[in-house]
Design a protein around this motif. Structure first.
Motif, mmCIF file in Angstrom:
data_model
loop_
_atom_site.group_PDB
_atom_site.id
_atom_site.type_symbol
_atom_site.label_atom_id
_atom_site.label_comp_id
_atom_site.label_asym_id
_atom_site.label_seq_id
_atom_site.Cartn_x
_atom_site.Cartn_y
_atom_site.Cartn_z
ATOM 1 N N UNK A 66 10.473 19.998 69.176
ATOM 2 C CA UNK A 66 11.075 20.360 70.459
ATOM 3 C C UNK A 66 12.274 21.276 70.229
ATOM 4 N N UNK A 67 13.076 20.976 69.217
ATOM 5 C CA UNK A 67 14.232 21.822 68.891
ATOM 6 C C UNK A 67 13.777 23.198 68.418
ATOM 7 N N UNK A 68 12.729 23.235 67.615
ATOM 8 C CA UNK A 68 12.224 24.521 67.123
ATOM 9 C C UNK A 68 11.666 25.374 68.260
ATOM 10 N N UNK A 69 10.977 24.724 69.201
ATOM 11 C CA UNK A 69 10.442 25.445 70.358
ATOM 12 C C UNK A 69 11.565 25.993 71.227
ATOM 13 N N UNK A 70 12.638 25.211 71.370
ATOM 14 C CA UNK A 70 13.796 25.676 72.128
ATOM 15 C C UNK A 70 14.383 26.921 71.482
ATOM 16 N N UNK A 71 14.606 26.866 70.173
ATOM 17 C CA UNK A 71 15.201 28.006 69.473
ATOM 18 C C UNK A 71 14.330 29.251 69.623
ATOM 19 N N UNK A 72 13.026 29.092 69.498
ATOM 20 C CA UNK A 72 12.116 30.237 69.636
ATOM 21 C C UNK A 72 12.193 30.836 71.027
ATOM 22 N N UNK A 73 12.252 29.982 72.055
ATOM 23 C CA UNK A 73 12.306 30.459 73.437
ATOM 24 C C UNK A 73 13.617 31.186 73.725
ATOM 25 N N UNK A 74 14.719 30.645 73.210
ATOM 26 C CA UNK A 74 16.029 31.279 73.430
ATOM 27 C C UNK A 74 16.069 32.653 72.778
ATOM 28 N N UNK A 75 15.564 32.746 71.561
ATOM 29 C CA UNK A 75 15.588 34.025 70.854
ATOM 30 C C UNK A 75 14.643 35.034 71.500
ATOM 31 N N UNK A 76 13.537 34.545 72.049
ATOM 32 C CA UNK A 76 12.609 35.435 72.737
ATOM 33 C C UNK A 76 13.245 36.000 74.003
ATOM 34 N N UNK A 118 18.797 18.270 63.755
ATOM 35 C CA UNK A 118 17.586 19.061 63.943
ATOM 36 C C UNK A 118 17.822 20.262 64.864
ATOM 37 N N UNK A 119 18.662 20.096 65.882
ATOM 38 C CA UNK A 119 18.942 21.220 66.776
ATOM 39 C C UNK A 119 19.734 22.290 66.050
ATOM 40 N N UNK A 120 20.722 21.867 65.270
ATOM 41 C CA UNK A 120 21.489 22.833 64.474
ATOM 42 C C UNK A 120 20.581 23.566 63.501
ATOM 43 N N UNK A 125 18.879 29.776 61.284
ATOM 44 C CA UNK A 125 18.379 31.052 60.759
ATOM 45 C C UNK A 125 18.846 32.255 61.572
ATOM 46 N N UNK A 126 18.865 32.115 62.897
ATOM 47 C CA UNK A 126 19.311 33.237 63.739
ATOM 48 C C UNK A 126 20.795 33.506 63.554
#
Length: 257
Positions: A66-76, A118-120, A125-126
């Motif tokens: 869920x955290x990884x999906x959040x990060x991907x969506x924010x960067x997109x 996990x959220x951090x 990477x970004x």
């Protein structure tokens, strides 16, 4: 010009309470806001009140995917992330330690500690690639001095301090600051529940218990969610660019008592 104009801020548990106040304060300073919360409907209601562009995303901090999906969506959507406020947390309330179950202990740790980790990790990477960022972890005054009846919660908030210091040391080379904020007694649903249970165990009425907490605060007043939001906004700003690995109490002097 607002200090954070053009910055992107992610606030976990941002749909209400302290997290919402952080979102509002960062928005007032010009940041674009991502409210990441398990309660998306409430997040959407509150996002409509913000003064800058905002996005509401589902996040279950217990789940690394869920955290990884959040990060991907924010960067997109935004292309970058500048501020991460790890605010999502929970407390099982005031309880004699012998009455705390394994499941309750694990739930506190999975949300408060693993969730922050996990959220951090998902956003690092970004931040490392862009060579900059501010990570602000929400701890508590009981993350600096333990008190009776909240052993599991206190343990989780002490862990946040250690994680903050370790990350600050590791990430300084990438110009990423990491600090922790330690609220005192704030009239949120979480704290009200704890006061209710604490006073019940002590044989006090709720009003008596609430006043007993106020009596030990040197400044003689409780803290507000805005007080915490103001500290977070400062730590996210350029004014705090040389502050990292530090803990900031917003407690009316309670740690002095």
């Amino acid at each position: 010009m607002p200090d954070l104009k053009g910055k992107v801020a992610v606030i976990t548990g941002g749909a209400k309470g302290i997290g919402l106040a952080c979102a509002q304060k960062l928005s007032d300073e010009g940041a674009m806001i991502v409210i990441a919360d398990i309660d998306v409907d409430e997040g959407k209601k509150r996002a409509a009140e913000l003064t800058t562009e905002s996005l509401v995303m589902h996040l279950d901090v217990r789940d690394s995917s869920s955290a990884n999906e959040l990060a991907s969506a924010v960067l997109k959507d935004f292309g970058r992330v500048d501020i991460l406020v790890n605010n999502a947390g929970m407390n099982i309330g005031a309880r004699n330690t012998v009455d705390v179950t394994d499941e309750e202990f694990d739930r506190v740790m999975s949300i408060n500690v693993r969730g922050t980790f996990t959220t951090t990790r998902a956003f690092l990477p970004a931040m490392i690639e862009q060579r900059g960022g501010s990570i602000i972890n929400m701890s508590s005054i009981v993350g600096q001095r333990g008190v009776a009846l909240v052993a599991a919660y206190s343990a989780s908030k002490f862990a946040i301090v250690g994680m903050t210091q370790s990350l600050a040391s590791e990430l300084a080379a990438h110009d990423i600051t990491v600090n922790s904020v330690h609220p005192g007694i704030v009239a949120t649903d979480l704290h009200v529940k704890v006061v209710q249970e604490f006073t019940g165990l002590k044989g006090m009425s709720f009003d008596e218990g609430w006043e007993s907490f106020r009596d030990v605060i040197p400044l003689g007043r409780f803290q507000t969610t805005d007080d915490i939001g103001d500290m977070v906004a400062f730590l996210a700003s350029s004014k705090a660019r040389n502050i990292t690995g530090s803990a900031f109490n917003v407690d009316g002097g309670l740690m002095l008592a």
